[in-house]
Write an enzyme that holds these catalytic residues in place. Structure first.
Site, PDB file in Angstrom:
ATOM      1  N   ARG A 134    -101.324  15.111  18.541  1.00 51.84           N
ATOM      2  CA  ARG A 134    -102.589  15.154  17.815  1.00 51.84           C
ATOM      3  C   ARG A 134    -103.066  16.596  17.747  1.00 51.84           C
ATOM      4  NH1 ARG A 134    -103.345   9.823  17.478  1.00 51.84           N
ATOM      5  NH2 ARG A 134    -103.560   8.482  19.293  1.00 51.84           N
ATOM      6  N   ASP A 169    -113.765  -2.088  19.259  1.00 56.33           N
ATOM      7  CA  ASP A 169    -114.558  -1.006  19.847  1.00 56.33           C
ATOM      8  C   ASP A 169    -114.662   0.230  18.951  1.00 56.33           C
ATOM      9  OD1 ASP A 169    -111.938  -0.250  20.254  1.00 56.33           O
ATOM     10  OD2 ASP A 169    -112.103   0.046  22.419  1.00 56.33           O
ATOM     11  N   ARG A 170    -113.918   0.266  17.852  1.00 57.66           N
ATOM     12  CA  ARG A 170    -114.013   1.425  16.958  1.00 57.66           C
ATOM     13  C   ARG A 170    -114.800   1.080  15.697  1.00 57.66           C
ATOM     14  NH1 ARG A 170    -108.525   4.941  16.958  1.00 57.66           N
ATOM     15  NH2 ARG A 170    -108.082   4.782  19.177  1.00 57.66           N
ATOM     16  N   GLU A 213    -114.021  11.405  18.525  1.00 54.66           N
ATOM     17  CA  GLU A 213    -113.597  11.650  17.146  1.00 54.66           C
ATOM     18  C   GLU A 213    -112.719  10.532  16.600  1.00 54.66           C
ATOM     19  OE1 GLU A 213    -110.197  12.051  16.585  1.00 54.66           O
ATOM     20  OE2 GLU A 213    -109.969  11.754  18.755  1.00 54.66           O
ATOM     21  N   LYS A 226    -116.859   1.746  24.116  1.00 59.09           N
ATOM     22  CA  LYS A 226    -117.332   2.041  22.782  1.00 59.09           C
ATOM     23  C   LYS A 226    -117.500   0.717  22.039  1.00 59.09           C
ATOM     24  CE  LYS A 226    -112.641   3.411  21.253  1.00 59.09           C
ATOM     25  NZ  LYS A 226    -111.763   3.511  22.433  1.00 59.09           N
ATOM     26  N   ASP A 231    -111.702  -1.983  14.628  1.00 62.94           N
ATOM     27  CA  ASP A 231    -110.276  -1.992  14.976  1.00 62.94           C
ATOM     28  C   ASP A 231    -109.855  -3.294  15.657  1.00 62.94           C
ATOM     29  OD1 ASP A 231    -111.521  -1.566  17.409  1.00 62.94           O
ATOM     30  OD2 ASP A 231    -109.861  -0.352  18.183  1.00 62.94           O
ATOM     31  N   ASP A 290    -109.508  -4.419  18.688  1.00 64.50           N
ATOM     32  CA  ASP A 290    -110.304  -4.991  19.773  1.00 64.50           C
ATOM     33  C   ASP A 290    -111.805  -4.785  19.599  1.00 64.50           C
ATOM     34  OD1 ASP A 290    -109.910  -2.269  20.211  1.00 64.50           O
ATOM     35  OD2 ASP A 290    -110.177  -2.463  22.376  1.00 64.50           O
ATOM     36  N   THR A 329    -104.247   6.310  28.243  1.00 65.84           N
ATOM     37  CA  THR A 329    -105.649   6.600  27.942  1.00 65.84           C
ATOM     38  C   THR A 329    -106.509   5.352  28.111  1.00 65.84           C
ATOM     39  OG1 THR A 329    -104.828   8.127  26.244  1.00 65.84           O
ATOM     40  CG2 THR A 329    -107.170   7.652  26.207  1.00 65.84           C
ATOM     41  N   SER A 373    -105.492  -2.506  21.136  1.00 65.97           N
ATOM     42  CA  SER A 373    -106.498  -1.876  20.291  1.00 65.97           C
ATOM     43  C   SER A 373    -106.053  -1.681  18.847  1.00 65.97           C
ATOM     44  CB  SER A 373    -106.920  -0.560  20.926  1.00 65.97           C
ATOM     45  OG  SER A 373    -108.001  -0.020  20.240  1.00 65.97           O
ATOM     46  N   HIS A 374    -105.971  -0.443  18.422  1.00 68.31           N
ATOM     47  CA  HIS A 374    -105.678  -0.147  17.012  1.00 68.31           C
ATOM     48  C   HIS A 374    -104.180  -0.219  16.708  1.00 68.31           C
ATOM     49  CE1 HIS A 374    -105.260   3.421  19.404  1.00 68.31           C
ATOM     50  NE2 HIS A 374    -104.475   3.937  18.490  1.00 68.31           N
TER      51      HIS A 374
HETATM   52  C1  VG1 Z   1    -106.812   7.278  21.467  1.00 69.22           C
HETATM   53  C2  VG1 Z   1    -108.016   8.085  21.043  1.00 69.22           C
HETATM   54  C3  VG1 Z   1    -109.076   8.063  22.131  1.00 69.22           C
HETATM   55  C4  VG1 Z   1    -109.426   6.609  22.452  1.00 69.22           C
HETATM   56  C5  VG1 Z   1    -108.174   5.840  22.818  1.00 69.22           C
HETATM   57  C6  VG1 Z   1    -108.439   4.374  23.030  1.00 69.22           C
HETATM   58  O1  VG1 Z   1    -106.229   7.844  22.613  1.00 69.22           O
HETATM   59  O2  VG1 Z   1    -107.643   9.415  20.767  1.00 69.22           O
HETATM   60  O3  VG1 Z   1    -110.196   8.786  21.694  1.00 69.22           O
HETATM   61  O4  VG1 Z   1    -110.336   6.552  23.523  1.00 69.22           O
HETATM   62  O5  VG1 Z   1    -107.213   5.953  21.766  1.00 69.22           O
HETATM   63  O6  VG1 Z   1    -109.027   3.802  21.901  1.00 69.22           O
HETATM   64  P1  VG1 Z   1    -104.903   8.771  22.533  1.00 69.22           P
HETATM   65  O7  VG1 Z   1    -104.560   9.068  23.956  1.00 69.22           O
HETATM   66  O8  VG1 Z   1    -103.871   7.991  21.799  1.00 69.22           O
HETATM   67  O9  VG1 Z   1    -105.321   9.977  21.762  1.00 69.22           O
HETATM   68  V1  VG1 Z   1    -108.732   2.178  21.553  1.00 69.22           V
HETATM   69  O10 VG1 Z   1    -109.806   1.764  20.373  1.00 69.22           O
HETATM   70  O11 VG1 Z   1    -107.071   2.343  21.133  1.00 69.22           O
HETATM   71  O12 VG1 Z   1    -108.859   1.376  22.995  1.00 69.22           O
HETATM   72 CO    CO Z   2    -109.954  -0.172  20.191  1.00 74.01          CO
END
Ligand code: VG1
Ligand code: CO
Length: 540
Positions: free
Chosen positions: A493, A278-279, A361, A373, A274, A276, A17, A113-114
Site C-alpha cells: 500500500r 464496519d466500513r 483512510e 469502526k 463492507d 462485516d 491487522t 471483512s472486505h
Molecule cells: C486494512 C486497512 C486498515 C483496516 C483493516 C481492517 O488493513 O488498511 O485500515 O483497519 O484493513 O479492516 P491492511 O493491514 O490490509 O492495510 V476490515 O474492514 O478488513 O476489518
Molecule cells: Co470490515
C-alpha cells in the site's frame, strides 16, 4: 460429556491487522479452526468460567459451520452463556455493542471483512475483548504463541443448535441465546442521532449493502425506522459469496453506486458498507468524499447530532490517514492522535475518554459508542448533518475545504505481489531512511523519513515498524506499508497526500494533484524494479 481431541500445531496462525484471515480451504484443514479457537480460550483460561461470550459473523461461506464448532468448544471451556446472532449473523459493530451491553468477557467475530467469500475465497476469526474492541497486540501475540504449542482442543459432545430460531437452548452446562442481530444496534443508533430531523428532511438515498452483512441493518434502520423509500437499500440480502463480488466499498468494487451518484438521476446521498459492516463509502450527488475527508467533516460537524452535542474529547486517526482531521482538531482546540493501522489501537484512547471520534483512510470511521469502526454509524451521522444544515454533500465539502484547506489523497494498492519482493522493497527503504532527508526528487525535497512507531499514551506499550513515512518539504507525504489482511502474496500500500491551503486550488483533479508525489514514491522505492508492476491494481 466433554471430549478432548488431540491435535498438532499449525505454524501459520499469526493474527494480522484484524484477526486471522486465510483461504477457506486453509480453514477447512482438520483441526485448523479448532486449534485457533482453543488457543484463544487457553489465553483467557482464568477469566472464562461463568462468563458470557458473543459469537457472530458476516454470513460468509463457512460461517455457520464454525459457529456450531465454537459453541461446542465454548461449552467445554465452561462459559456460562453464548449470545449468538440469529442465522449466525452479527455485523462487527453490532457484535461490539452486544459484548458491551451484555457485559461479556469477549466475542468471536467470524469475518474476513472486505475480502471476497465463497469456497475458494477468504474466511477469518477475530477475538474481541470485554470493551468490545479487537484484542490488543499483547493478547493476539499470546494467542499466536499458544497456536504453536497446542496439543489438545475440547468440545462438548452435542448436536448443532438451531441458529435460526430466537430463544435459549442448552449445550452441556451452557446456555445459548439466539438473538435478533439488528434491534439492539438499531436502538443504539436512535440514541445518537436525530431520527426525526432525518425523516423530516425528506432526503433521497441509495445504499449498497454489497450482498453483505449490513443489508438487514440498513433495511431496518433506513427503510424501516427512517422512512426512506423501499429499494433504497440495494443488494440487501447477505450471501455466502457476496454475489461473487468483493464486498469492499471503494470506487472500484462499488462502481455501480459511484456511477449512480455521478449520473443525472443521482439521489442526494449514496453510501455503501463492507462484508462485516464496519466500513463506509460516502458519495454525494456528483461528489465523492475520501474517507480521510469524511472523518474530518464528520468531526467538524458532529456536535449537530444529539449524541455528540457536548463536543468531542479528541480525534484519532491511523498514521496513513490524511491530516485533514488534525486541522479540525486544532480548530476545535482538542487533541489529535496518530496511531498505527488497525482499529485495535483506538480502544485505549476511547476507553480513557481521550478520543471521541476515530477514523482510517480505509473507509473506517467510528466513535466511542462501540469499539469498532461502524459503517452505518458514519452514514447516519452524515444524514443527521445533511438534515440539520440543509446543505448538499458537495456544498458541505466545499465549505469545509474553504475553511481548513484540502488534503488531496489517494491510496495505491499493488495486490498479490511476490512476498519476497515486497519484503525486499520495504527493507531497502528502511535501510536508506537516515540518508534520505535533503534528497531531491523532481520538484520535491525530502524533509524527514522514518519508520512509524507508536507509544500508547495510556499504557506505554510500543508498536514499532508500522509503516515507512516520507515527509516532503511543504507538507506532502508518501507512506509505504504492507497489508496485514491479505491471504495471498503481499499487498503493497502506497499512501499519497498533498495539502493545499484554503487559499489554494481546492477543486482540482486528485490524480493530477498527486502525480508528482506518485512519481517520487515510485522513484524512491523502486516499485517497478522490485515488483515488476507498472501501475497499481486498485486506486482508492
Ligand atoms: C486494512 C486497512 C486498515 C483496516 C483493516 C481492517 O488493513 O488498511 O485500515 O483497519 O484493513 O479492516 P491492511 O493491514 O490490509 O492495510 V476490515 O474492514 O478488513 O476489518
Ligand atoms: Co470490515
Amino acid at each position: 460429556m466433554i471430549r478432548a481431541v488431540p491435535t498438532i500445531p499449525y505454524s501459520d496462525q499469526r493474527p494480522g491487522t484484524s484477526g486471522l484471515r486465510k483461504k477457506v480451504r486453509v480453514f477447512q484443514q482438520p483441526n485448523y479452526a479448532e486449534n485457533f479457537i482453543q488457543s484463544i480460550f487457553d489465553v483467557i483460561e482464568r477469566e472464562r468460567a461463568g462468563a458470557t461470550l458473543v459469537i457472530g459473523g458476516d454470513g460468509r461461506f463457512l460461517n455457520r459451520e464454525v459457529i456450531q464448532i465454537a459453541i461446542r468448544m465454548a461449552a467445554a471451556a465452561t462459559f456460562a452463556r453464548v449470545v449468538v446472532g440469529q442465522g449466525g449473523i452479527l455485523s462487527t459493530p453490532a457484535a461490539s455493542h452486544l459484548i458491551r451491553r451484555r457485559g461479556a468477557l469477549g466475542g468471536l467475530i467470524l469475518s474476513a471483512s472486505h475480502n471476497p467469500g465463497g469456497p475458494d475465497e477468504d474466511f477469518g476469526i477475530k477475538y474481541n475483548v470485554a470493551n468490545g474492541g479487537p484484542a490488543p497486540d499483547a493478547i493476539t501475540d499470546a494467542i499466536y504463541a499458544r497456536t504453536k504449542a497446542i496439543d489438545t482442543w475440547y468440545m462438548e459432545e452435542a448436536a448443532d443448535i438451531d441458529l435460526d430460531t430466537i430463544g435459549v437452548v442448552q449445550v452441556g452446562g451452557m446456555s445459548v441465546e439466539v438473538v435478533d442481530p439488528v434491534s439492539d444496534y438499531a436502538d443504539l443508533m436512535e440514541t445518537l442521532f436525530d431520527f426525526d430531523a432525518i425523516r423530516t428532511a425528506k432526503l433521497t438515498m441509495a445504499f449498497d449493502a454489497m450482498s453483505a452483512v449490513t443489508g438487514p441493518y440498513a433495511t431496518e434502520i433506513l427503510e424501516g425506522r427512517l422512512g426512506f423509500a423501499p429499494g433504497t437499500v440495494r443488494n440487501g440480502t447477505p450471501l455466502p459469496d457476496f454475489g461473487g463480488h468483493h464486498p469492499d466499498p471503494n470506487l472500484v468494487h462499488a462502481r455501480a453506486l459511484y456511477d449512480t451518484m455521478m449520473g443525472p438521476e443521482a439521489p442526494d446521498f449514496g453510501a455503501a458498507s463492507d462484508g462485516d459492516g464496519d466500513r463506509n463509502l460516502i458519495i454525494g450527488r456528483g461528489r465523492f468524499v475520501t474517507p480521510s475527508d469524511s472523518l474530518a467533516m464528520l468531526a467538524a460537524n458532529a456536535h449537530l447530532a444529539p449524541g455528540y452535542a457536548g463536543g468531542l474529547k479528541g480525534i484519532a486517526r491511523s498514521m496513513p490517514t490524511s491530516a485533514a482531521a488534525d486541522c479540525v482538531a486544532a480548530a476545535l482546540g482538542i487533541p489529535a492522535y496518530e496511531t498505527p493501522t488497525g482499529w485495535k489501537f483506538f480502544g485505549n484512547l476511547l476507553d480513557a475518554g481521550m478520543a471521541t471520534i476515530c477514523g482510517e483512510e480505509s473507509a473506517g470511521t467510528g466513535s466511542n459508542h462501540v469499539r469498532e469502526k461502524d459503517g452505518l454509524w458514519a452514514v447516519l451521522l452524515w444524514l443527521n448533518i445533511l438534515a440539520v444544515t440543509g446543505k448538499s454533500v458537495d456544498a458541505l465539502a466545499r465549505d469545509h475545504w474553504a475553511r481548513f484547506g484540502r488534503n488531496y489523497y489517494a491510496r495505491h494498492d499493488y495486490e498479490g505481489v511476490d512476498s519476497v519482493a515486497a519484503d525486499a522493497l520495504m527493507c531497502d527503504l528502511r535501510d536508506r531512511l537516515q540518508s534520505l532527508p535533503g534528497t531531491a526528487l523532481g520538484a520535491l525535497t525530502i524533509a524527514q523519513a522514518d519508520d512509524f512507531a507508536y507509544t500508547d499514551p495510556t499504557d506505554g506499550s510500543i508498536s514499532a515498524n508500522q509503516g515507512v513515512r516520507i515527509l516532503f518539504e511543504g507538507g506532502s507525504r508518501a507512506v509505504f506499508r504492507l497489508s496485514g489482511t491479505g491471504t495471498s502474496g503481499a499487498t503493497l500500500r502506497v499512501y499519497l497526500e498533498r495539502y493545499e491551503p484554503a487559499t489554494g486550488n481546492l477543486d482540482a483533479d486528485t490524480g493530477a494533484m498527486l502525480a508528482e508525489i506518485a512519481q517520487a514514491a515510485d522513484d524512491l522505492a523502486g516499485i517497478r524494479r522490485h515488483t515488476g508492476r507498472a501501475a497499481p491494481d486498485v486506486i482508492t
